[in-house]
Design a protein around this motif. Structure first.
Motif, PDB file in Angstrom:
ATOM      1  N   LEU A 137      27.949  63.586  49.167  1.00 42.01           N
ATOM      2  CA  LEU A 137      28.705  64.676  49.836  1.00 42.01           C
ATOM      3  C   LEU A 137      29.224  64.003  51.208  1.00 42.01           C
ATOM      4  O   LEU A 137      30.135  64.188  51.748  1.00 42.01           O
ATOM      5  N   ILE A 138      28.071  63.395  51.717  1.00 43.68           N
ATOM      6  CA  ILE A 138      28.402  62.768  53.258  1.00 43.68           C
ATOM      7  C   ILE A 138      29.391  61.602  52.984  1.00 43.68           C
ATOM      8  O   ILE A 138      30.137  61.565  54.053  1.00 43.68           O
ATOM      9  N   GLN A 139      29.322  60.897  51.923  1.00 41.48           N
ATOM     10  CA  GLN A 139      29.992  59.664  52.109  1.00 41.48           C
ATOM     11  C   GLN A 139      31.616  60.079  51.609  1.00 41.48           C
ATOM     12  O   GLN A 139      32.626  59.331  52.004  1.00 41.48           O
ATOM     13  N   SER A 140      31.593  61.309  51.110  1.00 40.05           N
ATOM     14  CA  SER A 140      32.987  61.870  50.925  1.00 40.05           C
ATOM     15  C   SER A 140      33.672  62.537  52.147  1.00 40.05           C
ATOM     16  O   SER A 140      34.820  62.682  52.123  1.00 40.05           O
ATOM     17  N   ARG A 141      32.892  62.427  53.084  1.00 39.19           N
ATOM     18  CA  ARG A 141      33.601  62.980  54.501  1.00 39.19           C
ATOM     19  C   ARG A 141      33.372  61.688  55.487  1.00 39.19           C
ATOM     20  O   ARG A 141      34.317  61.826  56.501  1.00 39.19           O
ATOM     21  N   ALA A 142      32.965  60.498  54.996  1.00 36.62           N
ATOM     22  CA  ALA A 142      32.889  59.310  55.842  1.00 36.62           C
ATOM     23  C   ALA A 142      34.138  58.707  55.883  1.00 36.62           C
ATOM     24  O   ALA A 142      34.273  58.054  54.772  1.00 36.62           O
ATOM     25  N   LEU A 143      34.904  58.411  56.951  1.00 35.28           N
ATOM     26  CA  LEU A 143      35.985  57.507  57.146  1.00 35.28           C
ATOM     27  C   LEU A 143      35.823  56.001  57.138  1.00 35.28           C
ATOM     28  O   LEU A 143      35.805  55.385  58.007  1.00 35.28           O
ATOM     29  N   THR A 144      35.122  55.564  55.690  1.00 37.66           N
ATOM     30  CA  THR A 144      34.835  54.025  55.809  1.00 37.66           C
ATOM     31  C   THR A 144      35.439  53.732  54.358  1.00 37.66           C
ATOM     32  O   THR A 144      36.196  54.299  53.817  1.00 37.66           O
ATOM     33  N   THR A 145      35.241  52.490  53.966  1.00 34.94           N
ATOM     34  CA  THR A 145      35.626  52.016  52.915  1.00 34.94           C
ATOM     35  C   THR A 145      34.919  52.436  51.797  1.00 34.94           C
ATOM     36  O   THR A 145      35.571  52.012  50.351  1.00 34.94           O
ATOM     37  N   ASP A 146      33.905  53.165  51.603  1.00 39.56           N
ATOM     38  CA  ASP A 146      32.769  53.444  50.500  1.00 39.56           C
ATOM     39  C   ASP A 146      33.730  54.083  49.528  1.00 39.56           C
ATOM     40  O   ASP A 146      33.300  53.871  48.280  1.00 39.56           O
ATOM     41  N   ILE A 147      34.269  55.292  49.843  1.00 38.27           N
ATOM     42  CA  ILE A 147      34.683  56.173  48.806  1.00 38.27           C
ATOM     43  C   ILE A 147      35.876  55.477  47.848  1.00 38.27           C
ATOM     44  O   ILE A 147      35.984  55.502  46.978  1.00 38.27           O
ATOM     45  N   TYR A 148      36.735  54.701  48.954  1.00 38.15           N
ATOM     46  CA  TYR A 148      37.904  54.145  48.169  1.00 38.15           C
ATOM     47  C   TYR A 148      37.462  52.984  47.247  1.00 38.15           C
ATOM     48  O   TYR A 148      37.834  52.606  46.050  1.00 38.15           O
ATOM     49  N   LEU A 149      36.468  52.142  47.723  1.00 37.46           N
ATOM     50  CA  LEU A 149      35.834  51.026  47.143  1.00 37.46           C
ATOM     51  C   LEU A 149      35.297  51.561  45.703  1.00 37.46           C
ATOM     52  O   LEU A 149      35.364  51.145  44.558  1.00 37.46           O
ATOM     53  N   THR A 150      34.657  52.743  45.755  1.00 37.21           N
ATOM     54  CA  THR A 150      33.999  53.202  44.555  1.00 37.21           C
ATOM     55  C   THR A 150      34.989  53.677  43.481  1.00 37.21           C
ATOM     56  O   THR A 150      34.620  53.566  42.257  1.00 37.21           O
TER      57      THR A 150
END
Length: 298
Positions: free
Chosen positions: A121-134
């Motif tokens: 849930l935290i990563q789904s709000r964080a404007l980084t590469t993580d969600i897109y990479l996943t």
């Protein structure tokens, strides 16, 4: 399954636009994307109007596209994150169903576990590469698995290569390792154990690599052509030194990441160790099917 996805969508969008950018990475990605929209130069990322090649551009492109459509604001920066997080949930359920079709409801349970994890849930709000990479990496893995396990048409392998190319445009070479290392192990196990399953179809590998490069390589070629010195920076600083030295000042106790997973995944992470131990025992006894071996390797 549809109900849990609707609930997930509601959970992900609650107050998602009211949060400011909370740390330096978010601010950096937002500013680079804003400068893309302002300058109209989508080829070469800039930070404070200075060329910035710390990451490939796909996250900037996605965020800048949202800024272009919805204006430069917190909500616009996070709308794509929510959509891609939902995509990850869908792919998680599809992967569970693909690997274990004889276990009804496993897709629902898999999605429920993921959406209940604070770290997701935290990563789904964080404007980084993580969600897109996943998302792109998981999409590449799913399409490859679907082709491999079902003897499906080669278009699934093409989709896998395209998604892997997009993952490289998100994070660099890391997705290549995530895809390649498990299948090297699968090949070794396939040679040593008769029950691992169908032989890996290596004849498709050159075509697969070509498609990946066609998607990922043009941007890298362009920036090297525009800024020749960047080649040494990418190869030496971002690959060799990142792996072999503490050039990024990210030293410290590795148990930090274990603690993050324990807290971020709640009690689900405890079950992981128990099930991993049982799976290894099952593999040693030779009682494991192809799908379980692939999952164990990952």
């Amino acid at each position: 399954m549809k109900i849990i996805l609707v609930i997930a969508a509601l959970v992900l969008v609650i107050n998602f636009g009211s949060l400011p950018y909370l740390e330096t990475s978010e601010a950096r990605y937002a500013e680079i994307s804003r400068e893309m929209v302002e300058s109209g130069n989508w080829s070469i990322p800039t930070l404070s109007y200075i060329k910035h090649f710390h990451k490939p551009p796909l996250t900037y492109w996605i965020t800048a596209s949202s800024f272009k459509l919805f204006g430069v604001n917190n909500s616009a920066g996070r709308i794509p994150l929510v959509l891609f997080a939902l995509g990850i949930l869908v792919l998680t359920g599809m992967t569970a169903k693909l690997l274990f079709p004889g276990l009804p409801g496993l897709d629902f349970k898999s999605v429920l576990i993921l959406i209940s994890a604070p770290l997701f849930l935290i990563q789904s709000r964080a404007l980084t590469t993580d969600i897109y990479l996943t998302f792109f990496t998981l999409a590449a893995i799913y399409c490859h698995l679907y082709w491999y396990l079902n003897n499906a048409t080669v278009r699934y392998l093409i989709f896998s290569a395209i998604f892997l190319g997009l993952a490289i445009l998100t994070k660099g070479h890391i997705p290549l390792l995530i895809m390649a290392i498990p299948w090297i192990f699968a090949y070794i196990l396939n040679r040593r154990q008769n029950n691992v399953g169908t032989k890996i179809k290596w004849m498709y590998l050159p075509s697969y690599i070509c498609i990946v490069l066609l998607v990922a390589l043009p941007w890298f070629v362009y920036i090297i052509w525009q800024t020749p010195a960047i080649l040494e920076y990418l190869l030496n600083f971002h690959i060799v030194q990142r792996a072999a030295t503490d050039v990024h000042n990210r030293g410290g106790n590795s148990f930090y990441f274990v603690a993050v997973l324990f807290i971020g995944m709640l009690s689900w992470f405890n079950h992981f160790f128990i099930l991993l131990y049982r799976s290894i025992q099952k593999f040693i006894k030779g009682n494991m099917g192809t799908n379980e071996v692939i999952l164990l390797i990952y």
